[in-house]
Design an enzyme around this catalytic site. Structure first.
Site, mmCIF file in Angstrom:
data_model
loop_
_atom_site.group_PDB
_atom_site.id
_atom_site.type_symbol
_atom_site.label_atom_id
_atom_site.label_comp_id
_atom_site.label_asym_id
_atom_site.label_seq_id
_atom_site.Cartn_x
_atom_site.Cartn_y
_atom_site.Cartn_z
ATOM 1 N N ASP A 185 0.429 3.710 2.255
ATOM 2 C CA ASP A 185 0.127 4.325 3.549
ATOM 3 C C ASP A 185 -0.955 5.394 3.337
ATOM 4 O OD1 ASP A 185 0.737 4.069 6.344
ATOM 5 O OD2 ASP A 185 1.652 6.048 6.243
ATOM 6 N N ASP A 226 0.859 -1.205 0.000
ATOM 7 C CA ASP A 226 0.000 0.000 0.000
ATOM 8 C C ASP A 226 0.887 1.244 0.000
ATOM 9 O OD1 ASP A 226 0.252 -1.211 2.964
ATOM 10 O OD2 ASP A 226 0.434 0.970 3.022
#
Ligand SMILES: CSC[C@H]1O[C@H](OP(=O)(O)O)[C@H](O)[C@@H]1O
Ligand SMILES: Nc1ncnc2[nH]cnc12
Length: 303
Positions: free
Chosen positions: A219, A217
């Site tokens: 974040d 991901d």
């Protein structure tokens, strides 16, 4: 299965710590599941040990069966101590990580080379109780092992970034947006919750440590991207778990036939500052694996 390898044998015995989404190591020849008691409490679970080619691997799932342990609940000391008791010579950790850098995209692998520790209150040393040790940590990972792990990740089909600074947060919550931006300003390139104190402890146990992160991901710093959530992480991890297992198999091929000594193997020689007679004292009893090399031959006042 205590101490089946010594570093002097020239054989590799790789301890693998599997993170989120990686709960078993894949096919090992003559695999055995063993329970290893540690003087530092309960490890995360059993260790699966076996071979790939001529190389022994011993695998532990960091968060335990069914992912029962939060990052702050993992007994990092017991895990490293238990791997050392198995005779592991080197440790490769595999983790889910968030990206703090545009070029490190979900699905990519990052061979971490630096760490910033923002964890709080975790047991971060094997020493104390009369035995004081200060190991160097300027370079917290082993460059040799990291190189082999990176090669193996490439052979497993991953896009690999050689190097990256990992910010270890306490969690279990993800970061605030302000923190995420701040970590980027600090030079953080990836983020996770588990590499510290794991890397510190591996160093104290004289185990060269490499960390391969799988980006799951971005974040929460990137405006065009949704903020991180667990569902996103687990989806990417599930898609990558086979690659992580392929990495383990490829590592067996990437390693040279003989393991030559690493400077990390003897790092305690110059790190322990306490008087030598204290090494046989109370605190020494549970250091029989971590610092066994230095304790051999000393009288044990505990018995
Ligand atoms: C399950 S999402 C957050 C969790 O994933 C990472 O774990 P690991 O490093 O063991 O793969 C991260 O550090 C968090 O613990
Ligand atoms: N964004 C993130 N923050 C902390 N740990 C993570 N593990 C995977 N992604 C993460």
């Amino acid at each position: 299965m205590p101490n089946t390898t010594t570093k002097a044998s020239g054989k590799w015995h790789i301890g693998v710590i599997g993170g989120s989404g990686l709960y078993e190591p894949g096919a090992l020849e003559d695999a055995q599941e063993i329970r290893v008691a540690s003087a530092f409490g309960a490890p995360s679970g059993p260790i699966t040990t076996g071979h790939i080619g001529g190389v022994r691997f011993s695998f532990i799932a960091r968060h335990g069966a069914g992912h029962a342990l939060a990052p702050s609940e993992v007994n990092y000391r017991a895990n490293i101590d238990a791997l050392k008791r198995c005779g592991v010579t080197d440790v490769v950790a595999i983790s889910a990580i968030g990206s703090l850098a545009e070029e490190m995209a979900p699905g990519d692998f990052v061979v971490v080379d630096q760490l910033i520790d923002r964890t709080l209150g975790r047991a971060r040393s094997f020493f104390g109780d009369g035995i004081v040790a200060h190991v160097p940590l300027a370079d917290p990972v082993c460059p040799r092992l990291s190189q082999f792990a990176g090669e193996a990740a490439g052979k497993a089909g991953a896009k690999v970034h050689a190097g990256g600074t990992y910010v270890a947060i306490e969690g279990p919550q993800f970061s605030t947006r302000a923190e995420s931006h701040m970590y980027r300003q600090w030079g953080g390139q990836v983020i996770g919750m588990t590499a510290m104190p794991e890397a510190r402890l591996a160093r104290e146990a004289e185990l060269p440590y490499a960390l391969v992160g799988m980006v799951t991901d971005y974040d929460c710093w990137r405006e065009s991207d949704a903020d991180v959530d667990v569902a996103e992480i687990l989806t990417v991890m599930r898609a990558n778990a086979d690659k992580a297992r392929a990495l383990i198999a490829a590592l067996a091929e990437a390693l040279p036939a003989t393991r030559s000594a690493s400077p990390i193997d003897t790092v305690l020689d110059t790190a322990i500052v306490s008087a030598r007679e204290n090494l046989a004292g109370l605190g020494a009893a549970r250091l029989d694996a971590v610092a066994g090399r230095l304790l051999q031959g000393l009288p044990n006042r505990d018995t």
